[in-house]
Write an enzyme that holds these catalytic residues in place. Structure first.
Site, PDB file in Angstrom:
ATOM      1  N   CYS A 145       6.724  27.593   9.783  1.00  0.00           N
ATOM      2  CA  CYS A 145       7.219  27.791   8.409  1.00  0.00           C
ATOM      3  C   CYS A 145       6.410  27.059   7.349  1.00  0.00           C
ATOM      4  CB  CYS A 145       8.672  27.345   8.324  1.00  0.00           C
ATOM      5  SG  CYS A 145       9.767  28.370   9.308  1.00  0.00           S
TER       6      CYS A 145
HETATM    7  N1  NAD Z   1      10.599  29.289  14.356  1.00  0.00           N
HETATM    8  C1  NAD Z   1      11.229  28.906  13.277  1.00  0.00           C
HETATM    9  O1  NAD Z   1      11.604  27.731  13.140  1.00  0.00           O
HETATM   10  C2  NAD Z   1      11.571  29.871  12.168  1.00  0.00           C
HETATM   11  C3  NAD Z   1      12.562  29.514  11.255  1.00  0.00           C
HETATM   12  C4  NAD Z   1      12.885  30.401  10.235  1.00  0.00           C
HETATM   13  C5  NAD Z   1      12.201  31.608  10.129  1.00  0.00           C
HETATM   14  N2  NAD Z   1      11.231  31.933  11.024  1.00  0.00           N
HETATM   15  C6  NAD Z   1      10.568  33.222  10.866  1.00  0.00           C
HETATM   16  O2  NAD Z   1      11.086  34.132  11.833  1.00  0.00           O
HETATM   17  C7  NAD Z   1      10.063  35.023  12.279  1.00  0.00           C
HETATM   18  C8  NAD Z   1       9.946  34.952  13.785  1.00  0.00           C
HETATM   19  O3  NAD Z   1       9.540  33.642  14.147  1.00  0.00           O
HETATM   20  P1  NAD Z   1       9.719  33.045  15.602  1.00  0.00           P
HETATM   21  O4  NAD Z   1       9.506  31.591  15.479  1.00  0.00           O
HETATM   22  O5  NAD Z   1      10.975  33.547  16.240  1.00  0.00           O
HETATM   23  O6  NAD Z   1       8.466  33.725  16.349  1.00  0.00           O
HETATM   24  P2  NAD Z   1       8.178  33.718  17.922  1.00  0.00           P
HETATM   25  O7  NAD Z   1       6.706  33.834  18.041  1.00  0.00           O
HETATM   26  O8  NAD Z   1       8.896  32.590  18.574  1.00  0.00           O
HETATM   27  O9  NAD Z   1       8.851  35.059  18.425  1.00  0.00           O
HETATM   28  C9  NAD Z   1       8.484  36.312  17.993  1.00  0.00           C
HETATM   29  C10 NAD Z   1       8.631  37.283  19.142  1.00  0.00           C
HETATM   30  O10 NAD Z   1       8.383  38.585  18.630  1.00  0.00           O
HETATM   31  C11 NAD Z   1       7.734  39.323  19.662  1.00  0.00           C
HETATM   32  N3  NAD Z   1       7.098  40.484  19.042  1.00  0.00           N
HETATM   33  C12 NAD Z   1       6.020  40.515  18.220  1.00  0.00           C
HETATM   34  N4  NAD Z   1       5.791  41.777  17.815  1.00  0.00           N
HETATM   35  C13 NAD Z   1       6.731  42.556  18.383  1.00  0.00           C
HETATM   36  C14 NAD Z   1       7.033  43.945  18.345  1.00  0.00           C
HETATM   37  N5  NAD Z   1       6.326  44.794  17.592  1.00  0.00           N
HETATM   38  N6  NAD Z   1       8.064  44.397  19.075  1.00  0.00           N
HETATM   39  C15 NAD Z   1       8.802  43.566  19.837  1.00  0.00           C
HETATM   40  N7  NAD Z   1       8.574  42.233  19.903  1.00  0.00           N
HETATM   41  C16 NAD Z   1       7.560  41.735  19.177  1.00  0.00           C
HETATM   42  C17 NAD Z   1       6.795  38.340  20.281  1.00  0.00           C
HETATM   43  O11 NAD Z   1       6.420  38.735  21.594  1.00  0.00           O
HETATM   44  C18 NAD Z   1       7.657  37.068  20.286  1.00  0.00           C
HETATM   45  O12 NAD Z   1       8.387  36.931  21.490  1.00  0.00           O
HETATM   46  C19 NAD Z   1       8.800  34.611  11.547  1.00  0.00           C
HETATM   47  O13 NAD Z   1       8.665  35.378  10.389  1.00  0.00           O
HETATM   48  C20 NAD Z   1       9.088  33.180  11.144  1.00  0.00           C
HETATM   49  O14 NAD Z   1       8.416  32.813   9.963  1.00  0.00           O
HETATM   50  C21 NAD Z   1      10.914  31.090  12.057  1.00  0.00           C
END
Ligand code: NAD
Length: 443
Positions: A282
């Site tokens: 983030c």
């Molecule tokens: N991690 C955090 O603390 C956090 C907090 C708030 C918001 N976010 C936001 O949430 C979103 C996701 O972050 P995250 O940390 O969960 O990411 P992550 O990398 O942990 O997980 C994302 C998942 O999406 C999958 N993926 C990617 N493309 C795909 C597709 N086309 N179809 C199916 N699966 C797909 C990946 O394989 C992965 O398992 C981002 O935009 C991030 O900025 C993250």
């Protein structure tokens, strides 16, 4: 936009009923730090949830009840699988049967630090390809303002959807803080902005099934910006704390002591603390989504740019502290044994994404230092193409190091032992007790 036709009433009312009776079928696209806890929260609330992810290894592990996310214990995952409420899959076919689809895929930066929105586009195209009238689509991935309506809406309209009538579209930012025991999915208010009133109401009603407080805003763009503003706020305040610690060093004052003193003010102040640099998905990334969008609008986001500069200069500042500390002991970088404590970007978790530890360890190695690291959450680390295996922060390891460098304040480390046995300690988190004074350099 108004929602007046009879068709609206039918689709919206039918979906509202399915949500209220927990018979709506959900698919959460992306089963990472955000998507998995969300999927399990809905499953726990009684919904039938498919966790769709393109990563076969991840899905295989989830399907056998192994969680990779600290906020979802494997036992909880297994319980939801056994109850038939959660199913992990790589099959996009599940999207066809879903009443609501929530998109939680990554939104990283590209090589030129511009938004890489390709995962959101791929997931949205998968969902749009299986669109049927009456579906609710919610984007949760952090993204630039305008994404929901400029990028997603046309994809679904191209498949025949009419927003507010038979297509319901909303943005609701995820605000989870992985590894934070005080605030889990159900404890954090949700912000929801829909393209129409019906979109907003339906999305809000879905989230109310798992979150006690839902804050509705007028448009998806407001919701997109609210998330970015939260993270810019953190980024800027962390940068201020970082620069303040550099200034305090010139003045021979402990920045932590000053910040803690200021924090006794019961209003108008919120403490932020310096660190070795920013990491995670983030804070280093999201503000640049906003500044990119502003550049397209002919506006330079100055605070974001300055905060980014200061925060990204912190690894170099840490290296200077290590160099000075070693120099005071008559040691050069070359050949010095440096034990790094913590490589995750923050305490209590194993997430190393964007961690400043990479830059610091790589620079130390390039200068000829022998670097080992301990991190109870990260068994191995790739730095400059080399795999480094974690060691344990035992008395022997602490004693053997010319310099112990604390980068992450994991609660598992015994800081009293670090103070006792470390010959020279550079502490970027202010966790090593005063007992080490004389051998201790704090950021
Ligand atoms: N991690 C955090 O603390 C956090 C907090 C708030 C918001 N976010 C936001 O949430 C979103 C996701 O972050 P995250 O940390 O969960 O990411 P992550 O990398 O942990 O997980 C994302 C998942 O999406 C999958 N993926 C990617 N493309 C795909 C597709 N086309 N179809 C199916 N699966 C797909 C990946 O394989 C992965 O398992 C981002 O935009 C991030 O900025 C993250």
């Amino acid at each position: 936009m108004s929602d007046t036709s009879a068709a609206v009433v039918d689709h919206a009312a039918a979906l509202a009923r399915r949500i209220a009776t927990h018979t709506a079928r959900l698919t959460i696209i992306g089963q990472g730090y955000v998507g998995l806890p969300l999927a399990i929260a809905f499953a726990r609330a009684g919904f039938q949830v498919a966790g769709l992810d393109s990563d076969l290894d991840r899905v295989t592990a989830l399907a056998t009840g192994r969680s990779h996310v600290p906020d979802v214990p494997s036992e909880e995952l297994q319980a939801q699988i056994r109850a038939g409420r959660y199913q992990a899959t790589t099959e996009t076919a599940v999207l066809a049967d879903s009443d609501a689809i929530i998109i939680c895929v990554p939104t990283p930066l590209g090589k030129s630090k511009d938004p890489d929105i390709s995962y959101v586009i791929a997931a949205s195209k998968d969902a749009a390809a299986r669109f049927h009238p009456g579906k609710l689509i919610i984007l949760e991935s952090t993204t630039y303002p305008g994404t929901t309506e400029e990028l997603l809406l046309p994809l679904f309209e191209a498949k025949g959807g009419t927003v507010g009538e038979d297509l319901f579209l909303a943005f609701s930012p995820e605000r989870i803080d992985p590894g934070n025991p005080s605030f889990k999915v159900g404890d954090i208010p949700k912000i929801v902005g829909g393209t129409t009133d019906a979109c907003r109401r339906l999305a809000a009603s879905l989230y109310r099934e798992i979150v006690p407080h839902v804050h509705e805003v007028s448009t998806p763009k407001v919701a997109e910006l609210a998330k970015l503003y939260e993270n810019v706020f953190r980024n800027v305040n962390i940068a201020l704390a970082n620069e303040f610690s550099v200034m305090c060093r010139y003045l021979g004052v402990d920045s932590r002591e000053v910040i803690d003193a200021a924090a006794t003010k019961p209003f108008g102040f919120m403490p932020f603390y310096p660190g070795p640099g920013i990491g995670g998905h983030c804070i280093p990334v999201d503000p640049l989504y906003l500044s990119w969008k502003m550049r397209l609008n002919g506006y330079q986001a100055r605070f974001i740019s300055l905060a980014d500069d200061i925060n990204r200069s912190m690894p170099a500042h840490v290296l200077t502290l290590v160099a000075e500390a070693l120099n005071d002991c008559g040691l050069p970088f070359k050949g010095a044994r440096v034990l790094v404590l913590g490589v995750a970007y923050k305490r209590g978790i194993g997430d190393t994404r964007e961690s400043p530890a990479f830059e610091i360890i790589a620079a130390l190695r390039r200068k000829g230092s022998e670097v080992t690291y301990a991190d109870p959450h990260v068994p191995a680390l790739w730095v400059d193409g080399a795999r480094i295996k974690a060691v344990e922060a035992t008395e022997e390891e602490l004693r053997a190091a010319d310099c112990v460098l604390v980068l992450t304040d994991h609660p598992e480390f015994d800081y009293a032992a670090v103070a006792r046995h470390g010959r020279l300690i550079v502490d970027t988190r202010h966790t090593v007790p005063d007992a080490a004074r004389g051998r201790l350099v704090r950021l």
